[in-house]
Structure formats: structure tokens, C-alpha cells
Design a protein around this motif. Structure first.
Motif, PDB file in Angstrom:
ATOM      1  N   SER A  34       0.785  -1.210   0.070  1.00 38.94           N
ATOM      2  CA  SER A  34      -0.013  -0.109   0.150  1.00 38.94           C
ATOM      3  C   SER A  34       0.805   1.221   0.013  1.00 38.94           C
ATOM      4  O   SER A  34       0.234   2.269   0.117  1.00 38.94           O
ATOM      5  CB  SER A  34      -0.828   0.123   1.095  1.00 38.94           C
ATOM      6  N   MET A  35       2.111   1.199   0.067  1.00 37.21           N
ATOM      7  CA  MET A  35       3.108   2.235   0.154  1.00 37.21           C
ATOM      8  C   MET A  35       3.315   2.852  -1.371  1.00 37.21           C
ATOM      9  O   MET A  35       3.457   2.054  -2.381  1.00 37.21           O
ATOM     10  CB  MET A  35       4.646   1.836   0.784  1.00 37.21           C
ATOM     11  N   THR A  36       3.830   3.995  -1.662  1.00 37.64           N
ATOM     12  CA  THR A  36       4.328   4.450  -2.865  1.00 37.64           C
ATOM     13  C   THR A  36       5.572   3.826  -2.981  1.00 37.64           C
ATOM     14  O   THR A  36       6.148   3.439  -1.994  1.00 37.64           O
ATOM     15  CB  THR A  36       4.664   6.165  -2.551  1.00 37.64           C
ATOM     16  N   ARG A  37       5.919   3.815  -4.333  1.00 37.92           N
ATOM     17  CA  ARG A  37       7.445   3.211  -4.524  1.00 37.92           C
ATOM     18  C   ARG A  37       8.493   3.877  -3.806  1.00 37.92           C
ATOM     19  O   ARG A  37       9.528   3.132  -3.243  1.00 37.92           O
ATOM     20  CB  ARG A  37       7.628   3.410  -6.281  1.00 37.92           C
ATOM     21  N   SER A  38       8.481   5.206  -3.757  1.00 39.51           N
ATOM     22  CA  SER A  38       9.586   5.956  -2.674  1.00 39.51           C
ATOM     23  C   SER A  38       9.547   5.402  -1.255  1.00 39.51           C
ATOM     24  O   SER A  38      10.811   5.119  -0.954  1.00 39.51           O
ATOM     25  CB  SER A  38       9.520   7.407  -2.840  1.00 39.51           C
ATOM     26  N   MET A  39       8.255   5.196  -0.837  1.00 34.63           N
ATOM     27  CA  MET A  39       8.348   4.821   0.653  1.00 34.63           C
ATOM     28  C   MET A  39       8.727   3.392   0.669  1.00 34.63           C
ATOM     29  O   MET A  39       9.348   3.040   1.761  1.00 34.63           O
ATOM     30  CB  MET A  39       6.802   4.801   1.138  1.00 34.63           C
ATOM     31  N   GLN A  40       8.365   2.446  -0.368  1.00 31.36           N
ATOM     32  CA  GLN A  40       8.899   1.119  -0.432  1.00 31.36           C
ATOM     33  C   GLN A  40      10.196   1.046  -0.313  1.00 31.36           C
ATOM     34  O   GLN A  40      10.819   0.040   0.324  1.00 31.36           O
ATOM     35  CB  GLN A  40       8.366   0.307  -1.741  1.00 31.36           C
ATOM     36  N   ARG A  41      11.043   1.949  -1.049  1.00 35.81           N
ATOM     37  CA  ARG A  41      12.683   1.693  -1.112  1.00 35.81           C
ATOM     38  C   ARG A  41      13.026   2.022   0.305  1.00 35.81           C
ATOM     39  O   ARG A  41      13.931   1.753   0.728  1.00 35.81           O
ATOM     40  CB  ARG A  41      13.283   2.912  -2.066  1.00 35.81           C
ATOM     41  N   SER A  68      13.416  11.561  -0.263  1.00 33.98           N
ATOM     42  CA  SER A  68      13.578  12.837   0.368  1.00 33.98           C
ATOM     43  C   SER A  68      13.431  12.680   1.956  1.00 33.98           C
ATOM     44  O   SER A  68      13.052  11.439   2.400  1.00 33.98           O
ATOM     45  CB  SER A  68      12.429  13.818   0.041  1.00 33.98           C
ATOM     46  N   GLU A  69      13.843  13.598   2.758  1.00 26.99           N
ATOM     47  CA  GLU A  69      13.736  13.424   4.198  1.00 26.99           C
ATOM     48  C   GLU A  69      12.067  13.147   4.560  1.00 26.99           C
ATOM     49  O   GLU A  69      11.830  12.465   5.409  1.00 26.99           O
ATOM     50  CB  GLU A  69      14.171  14.742   4.868  1.00 26.99           C
ATOM     51  N   ALA A  70      11.336  13.972   3.941  1.00 30.41           N
ATOM     52  CA  ALA A  70       9.864  13.949   4.130  1.00 30.41           C
ATOM     53  C   ALA A  70       9.412  12.312   4.031  1.00 30.41           C
ATOM     54  O   ALA A  70       8.657  12.001   4.777  1.00 30.41           O
ATOM     55  CB  ALA A  70       9.240  14.899   3.091  1.00 30.41           C
ATOM     56  N   THR A  71       9.799  11.770   2.880  1.00 29.75           N
ATOM     57  CA  THR A  71       9.331  10.354   2.650  1.00 29.75           C
ATOM     58  C   THR A  71       9.835   9.444   3.813  1.00 29.75           C
ATOM     59  O   THR A  71       9.121   8.670   4.054  1.00 29.75           O
ATOM     60  CB  THR A  71      10.181   9.848   1.299  1.00 29.75           C
ATOM     61  N   VAL A  72      11.113   9.842   4.335  1.00 30.55           N
ATOM     62  CA  VAL A  72      11.649   8.994   5.344  1.00 30.55           C
ATOM     63  C   VAL A  72      10.972   9.162   6.505  1.00 30.55           C
ATOM     64  O   VAL A  72      10.408   7.911   7.165  1.00 30.55           O
ATOM     65  CB  VAL A  72      13.209   9.438   5.549  1.00 30.55           C
ATOM     66  N   VAL A  73      10.495  10.188   6.732  1.00 32.19           N
ATOM     67  CA  VAL A  73       9.715  10.341   8.086  1.00 32.19           C
ATOM     68  C   VAL A  73       8.402   9.882   7.745  1.00 32.19           C
ATOM     69  O   VAL A  73       7.856   9.208   8.830  1.00 32.19           O
ATOM     70  CB  VAL A  73       9.571  11.866   8.485  1.00 32.19           C
ATOM     71  N   ARG A  74       7.653  10.163   6.649  1.00 30.25           N
ATOM     72  CA  ARG A  74       6.538   9.831   6.395  1.00 30.25           C
ATOM     73  C   ARG A  74       6.345   7.957   6.476  1.00 30.25           C
ATOM     74  O   ARG A  74       5.499   7.467   7.050  1.00 30.25           O
ATOM     75  CB  ARG A  74       5.782  10.094   5.185  1.00 30.25           C
ATOM     76  N   THR A  75       7.508   7.277   6.043  1.00 25.64           N
ATOM     77  CA  THR A  75       7.492   5.983   6.114  1.00 25.64           C
ATOM     78  C   THR A  75       7.693   5.484   7.500  1.00 25.64           C
ATOM     79  O   THR A  75       6.969   4.491   7.951  1.00 25.64           O
ATOM     80  CB  THR A  75       8.731   5.488   5.278  1.00 25.64           C
ATOM     81  N   LEU A  79       5.078   2.934   9.611  1.00 29.34           N
ATOM     82  CA  LEU A  79       5.546   1.793  10.241  1.00 29.34           C
ATOM     83  C   LEU A  79       5.073   1.681  11.331  1.00 29.34           C
ATOM     84  O   LEU A  79       5.558   0.691  12.249  1.00 29.34           O
ATOM     85  CB  LEU A  79       7.014   1.456  10.081  1.00 29.34           C
ATOM     86  N   GLY A  80       4.756   2.999  12.306  1.00 32.38           N
ATOM     87  CA  GLY A  80       4.366   2.796  13.759  1.00 32.38           C
ATOM     88  C   GLY A  80       5.104   3.546  14.370  1.00 32.38           C
ATOM     89  O   GLY A  80       4.728   3.622  15.740  1.00 32.38           O
ATOM     90  N   TYR A  81       6.214   4.260  14.083  1.00 31.64           N
ATOM     91  CA  TYR A  81       6.889   5.105  14.745  1.00 31.64           C
ATOM     92  C   TYR A  81       6.561   6.460  14.790  1.00 31.64           C
ATOM     93  O   TYR A  81       6.418   7.143  13.660  1.00 31.64           O
ATOM     94  CB  TYR A  81       8.393   4.980  14.389  1.00 31.64           C
ATOM     95  N   PRO A  82       6.539   7.385  15.874  1.00 34.30           N
ATOM     96  CA  PRO A  82       6.408   8.492  16.016  1.00 34.30           C
ATOM     97  C   PRO A  82       7.156   9.682  15.193  1.00 34.30           C
ATOM     98  O   PRO A  82       7.028  10.387  14.494  1.00 34.30           O
ATOM     99  CB  PRO A  82       6.497   8.936  17.303  1.00 34.30           C
ATOM    100  N   GLY A  83       8.549   9.105  14.908  1.00 36.50           N
ATOM    101  CA  GLY A  83       9.482   9.832  13.940  1.00 36.50           C
ATOM    102  C   GLY A  83      10.667   8.953  13.386  1.00 36.50           C
ATOM    103  O   GLY A  83      10.756   7.913  14.030  1.00 36.50           O
ATOM    104  N   TYR A  84      11.494   9.410  12.837  1.00 36.50           N
ATOM    105  CA  TYR A  84      12.499   8.883  12.345  1.00 36.50           C
ATOM    106  C   TYR A  84      13.486   8.449  13.385  1.00 36.50           C
ATOM    107  O   TYR A  84      14.327   7.176  13.627  1.00 36.50           O
ATOM    108  CB  TYR A  84      13.397   9.640  11.338  1.00 36.50           C
TER     109      TYR A  84
END
Length: 311
Positions: A34-41, A68-75, A79-84
Motif C-alpha cells: 500500500s506504500m508509494t514506490r519511494s516509501m517502499q525503497r 527525500s527526508e519527508a518520505t523517510v519521516v512519512r515511512t 510503520l508505527g513510529y512517531p518519527g525517524y
């Protein structure tokens, strides 16, 4: 009637805590489709190399995955974590577990030319991993609430299609043997017809790996609107089924392959959740459950014992 508050397509419930480190890889496998391709990476990187990613800053991981940093944070949040930062802590813990041999390695896919002993070994490892992932990722607060609702239920309806229906039938047979009133529905029209009759004090359970099976979502929605307590057992907690579930129990699954479709691998984790529900209910209702179980054992034993021929 219940009032539904939705947030990104899911009913708002008490947010569970971050998943245990051992459940991270399972979480990635569950949510990746259900993730975008960038989030999957990003997700594949942290699951494949937790030690290496734990050493990276958010900028470093974004550069490594070409995102991007925003994609890392969204991912991280998906995944269930408040932040990176919280994800990095979990990655470091997972890397330690793997280094000490406490986190099993992912097995290879079953190949069409695998020898039968290899098939047995791979299936056994995948089943064990699937069960461990489901146990690690199961929200015990949600499970406890679901058990309480079932133990006090006037009536229980279970909805599922295909392989999920077989799991639903397994649960219903168990509940019947401890004296509860339960029904499993595989016909979508009959399921909705029965759901219309539900009310407060009843419980409806939907089992769907994808979380998007319309023939399962619809009766659960009707039961939810009628005031019944609703439970979803699903591998996709972000699916539409969550919009009408008071309690969501998330299952893990082995990697899908040509010789191991999702319906086959999801069944193992669904059966674990079903068994957890049944044992929890039997414990809560022990005074009535124990005599009911004994009576069913005696009835079955009598049925299979040699009979005296009629004269």
C-alpha cells in the motif's frame, strides 16, 4: 447507531505503541503493497539492513534510498513510529538481535525445482516466522478488548470469503463448544441479511487478509451501524475494513510467491489470532466453558463408541 470518525480512511482508535523491533520486518511486508514506490525503497532498506540504516541520519537514509527526508519521516510514521529517531532506535535493537542470532533470517522463496525435503524445511521456517511476526506485532490492548466483547456477547457473527471463511468456521466451531451462539457466513447476501439483525451486545468479526474485500466489509459496516461491537482480523490495517472495526487485530504473512499465494500464507497467522481469541474467551467464561467442553467431548465420544444393536 454509532458515529464513525475517520482519519485517512480508518476509524480513530487508541493509537498502539511502536511495533517491537522483531516485528519491523513483518510490518514492512504487511504495509509495503500500500506504500508509494519511494516509501517502499525506504521500508525495504531498513528491513534489509537494520544495522546500516540505524547508523544513518534522516538525510543519509534519504540519500541512500534516492528519496527525500519527508518520505523517510512519512515511512517511519506509517510503520508505527512517531518519527525517524524512534525508528533508528528500533533498527539498532533489531540489528543487535540479528547479531546474537535471536532474529531469524528470511528464507528463500520456494522454487518449482526444489526437492521435497527443501520444500518442507522452507515451509516450516516460513510458518514459524509468520507466527512469530504476528505474535510480536499483535496489539494486546485490542486483543484484550476483543476477548472481553466476545465473552459477553449475546450473539457472534463471523464474515469471511474463501480461505478466510475456513478460518472463520474454525473459530465458530470452537465458540460453539463452549456454549456461545456463533455463526460463520460465507454468502455475502446472507451475511448482510444477518448483520441487519445485530444490535448492541452482539459481536461481528470480519476476516480479510487484504482489508479490502467488499463482501466482508459490507456486512461489518451494517453490523457496526446497528451498534454491534466489530472486530477485524486483517493483514492490512490501513484497508477499508478498519473504518468499521472497533478493534483491529493485525496478522502477518510470509512473502507471497508463485507457489505460496497470500491466501495460503495468511491463513497461518489468522489461525493464531483465532486461537488467541478462543483461549482468552474460554478463560474469561471458564465456569460455563469447562462444563460445555466436557459435554461436547462426552457427546462425541458416545457417538463414536460401539453401539448395542437394536433388538
Amino acid at each position: 447507531m454509532k458515529e464513525t470518525f475517520k482519519d485517512s480512511g480508518a476509524a480513530v482508535r487508541a493509537a498502539p505503541g511502536p511495533p517491537a523491533p522483531a516485528a519491523l520486518a513483518a510490518k514492512v511486508r504487511t504495509l509495503a503493497p500500500s506504500m508509494t514506490r519511494s516509501m517502499q525503497r525506504v521500508a525495504e532498506a531498513v528491513a534489509g539492513d537494520p544495522a546500516g540504516c540505524a547508523a544513518l541520519t534522516v538525510t543519509g537514509l534519504a540519500e541512500r534510498t534516492g528519496t527525500s527526508e519527508a518520505t523517510v519521516v512519512r515511512t517511519s510514521r506509517l510503520l508505527g513510529y512517531p518519527g525517524y529517531r524512534d525508528l533508528r532506535i528500533a533498527l539498532a535493537a533489531l540489528a543487535t538481535q540479528q547479531a546474537t542470532g535471536r532474529a531469524p533470517a528470511v528464507t528463500a522463496d520456494i522454487a518449482v525445482d526444489d526437492a521435497l525435503p527443501d520444500v518442507v524445511a522452507k515451509l516450516a521456517q516460513e510458518e514459524q516466522q509468520c507466527l512469530a511476526d504476528t505474535a510480536a506485532g499483535l496489539d494486546l490492548t485490542q486483543l484484550e478488548a476483543a476477548v472481553g466483547a466476545l465473552a459477553a456477547a449475546r450473539r457472534i457473527d463471523v464474515y469471511g470469503i474463501g480461505a478466510s471463511n475456513l478460518v472463520g468456521q474454525d473459530l465458530v466451531q470452537k465458540l460453539l463448544r463452549i456454549g456461545l451462539i456463533a455463526h460463520a457466513h460465507s454468502d455475502p447476501h446472507l451475511a448482510v441479511t444477518n448483520a441487519v439483525q445485530m444490535r448492541a451486545g452482539d459481536v461481528a468479526i470480519a476476516i480479510t487478509h487484504s482489508g479490502r474485500t467488499t463482501d466482508v466489509i459490507e456486512p461489518l459496516r451494517v453490523a457496526f451501524d446497528r451498534g454491534a461491537t466489530t472486530i477485524a482480523i486483517t493483514g492490512r490495517p490501513d484497508g477499508g475494513i478498519a473504518s468499521y472495526a472497533d478493534h483491529v487485530l493485525t496478522t502477518s504473512t510470509a512473502r507471497e510467491s508463485e507457489l505460496r499465494p497470500a491466501a495460503m500464507s495468511s491463513r497461518t497467522s489468522q489461525l493464531l489470532v483465532v486461537d488467541c481469541l478462543f483461549v482468552g474467551v474460554a478463560q474469561r467464561t471458564y465456569e460455563t466453558a469447562a462444563p460445555a467442553l466436557s459435554a461436547s467431548y462426552e457427546a462425541l465420544a458416545h457417538r463414536h463408541s460401539p453401539r448395542t444393536p437394536h433388538r
